[in-house]
Write an enzyme that holds these catalytic residues in place. Sequence first.
Site, PDB file in Angstrom:
ATOM      1  N   GLU A  49       0.855  -1.194   0.000  1.00  0.00           N
ATOM      2  CA  GLU A  49       0.000   0.000   0.000  1.00  0.00           C
ATOM      3  C   GLU A  49       0.889   1.242   0.000  1.00  0.00           C
ATOM      4  O   GLU A  49       2.093   1.160  -0.189  1.00  0.00           O
ATOM      5  CB  GLU A  49      -0.941  -0.003   1.224  1.00  0.00           C
ATOM      6  CG  GLU A  49      -1.983  -1.101   1.201  1.00  0.00           C
ATOM      7  CD  GLU A  49      -3.332  -0.644   1.745  1.00  0.00           C
ATOM      8  OE1 GLU A  49      -3.652   0.554   1.642  1.00  0.00           O
ATOM      9  OE2 GLU A  49      -4.066  -1.500   2.280  1.00  0.00           O
ATOM     10  N   ASN A 181     -10.541   6.075   5.413  1.00  0.00           N
ATOM     11  CA  ASN A 181      -9.401   5.429   4.774  1.00  0.00           C
ATOM     12  C   ASN A 181      -8.534   6.478   4.069  1.00  0.00           C
ATOM     13  O   ASN A 181      -7.967   7.333   4.707  1.00  0.00           O
ATOM     14  CB  ASN A 181      -9.923   4.350   3.816  1.00  0.00           C
ATOM     15  CG  ASN A 181      -8.909   3.295   3.479  1.00  0.00           C
ATOM     16  OD1 ASN A 181      -7.755   3.582   3.233  1.00  0.00           O
ATOM     17  ND2 ASN A 181      -9.326   2.036   3.459  1.00  0.00           N
ATOM     18  N   ASP A 229     -10.655   2.907  -1.061  1.00  0.00           N
ATOM     19  CA  ASP A 229      -9.429   2.864  -0.259  1.00  0.00           C
ATOM     20  C   ASP A 229      -8.651   4.151  -0.514  1.00  0.00           C
ATOM     21  O   ASP A 229      -9.110   5.230  -0.187  1.00  0.00           O
ATOM     22  CB  ASP A 229      -8.631   1.610  -0.619  1.00  0.00           C
ATOM     23  CG  ASP A 229      -7.595   1.239   0.424  1.00  0.00           C
ATOM     24  OD1 ASP A 229      -6.892   2.143   0.913  1.00  0.00           O
ATOM     25  OD2 ASP A 229      -7.463   0.050   0.757  1.00  0.00           O
TER      26      ASP A 229
END
Length: 309
Positions: A49, A181, A229
């Site tokens: 990520e 998020n 996300d």
Amino acid sequence: PATMNLFAPPQLITAKVFAELPKKFRRTKVSAERAAAGRPAPAGGCFLEGPSFDRKGNLYVTDIPFGRIFRVSPKAEWELIVEYDGEPNGLKIHKDGRIFVACHKNGLMLLDAKRGTIAPVISRHNLEGFRGLNDLVFAGNGDLYFTDQGQSGLQDPAGRVYRLSAAGQLTVLAANIPSPNGLVLNNKENILYVGVTRANAVWRLPLLPDGTVSRMGVFIQLSGGRGPDGMAIDEDDGLAVAHPDMGAVWVFNHRGEPLYRIQSPKSEVVTNCAYGGADRKTLYIVDSEAGCVLSAQLPTAGRKMYSHF
């Protein structure tokens, strides 16, 4: 019965693989603590990520389950910068070169890429520990906004958005959010967009001159997948929104109208994105399940990203 489409179908773009995590970095076992918490090793041997570019064009990415941060060169060469007892998620680079990390386990942290070390900056608010930080973004004045997601959701909408001022003052900007998020600021820096995963929506947080939020509401309502996300924003205030389980990044204009659907050729779990490349027109996308970074050339120009601020 007749149905009505709210918008024209977005143009489909298939991303290409830019850089894939080498086999030597793939892991099969997580720590005993993480395994006991019900988080086994991911099938791909990593879960990447937090993409963010430095001024030399290197791309930093995090690896949550194994506490690692990598640097990927413009030639797609991988280098392990640090491995520590933590769960790094979001990563952003201050304009002075400092690298900040939102760690789910340890709070807000500062990475020294030259020495290969990482240390905590803030681990709690009002003597209370964070639930689990997720992502962060800098404003031009040095203020840092970050999300405290934890395990919040519709069953427990206790997520928060914080602001750490350049002077070091930490305040709760917004609360009672079901899984905050990714987050980005618009060009004028008077609106903060937050991906609210469990509500499957992007929320709009108008920022008042006194630093508070007024009339927070839904900007984009998504459908399917597990919810938005990470996000990125372009020079026209268009939003790129990673949508895990849809295998795609949606690109919306400043009005929230869908323009493009960028499809991953690898897996359905794409989690984050960042603009990069010499012309800032290339969107780099993290396919977390496949353990790779994708790239897609967009017809519209990308703006300089807040990863440099």
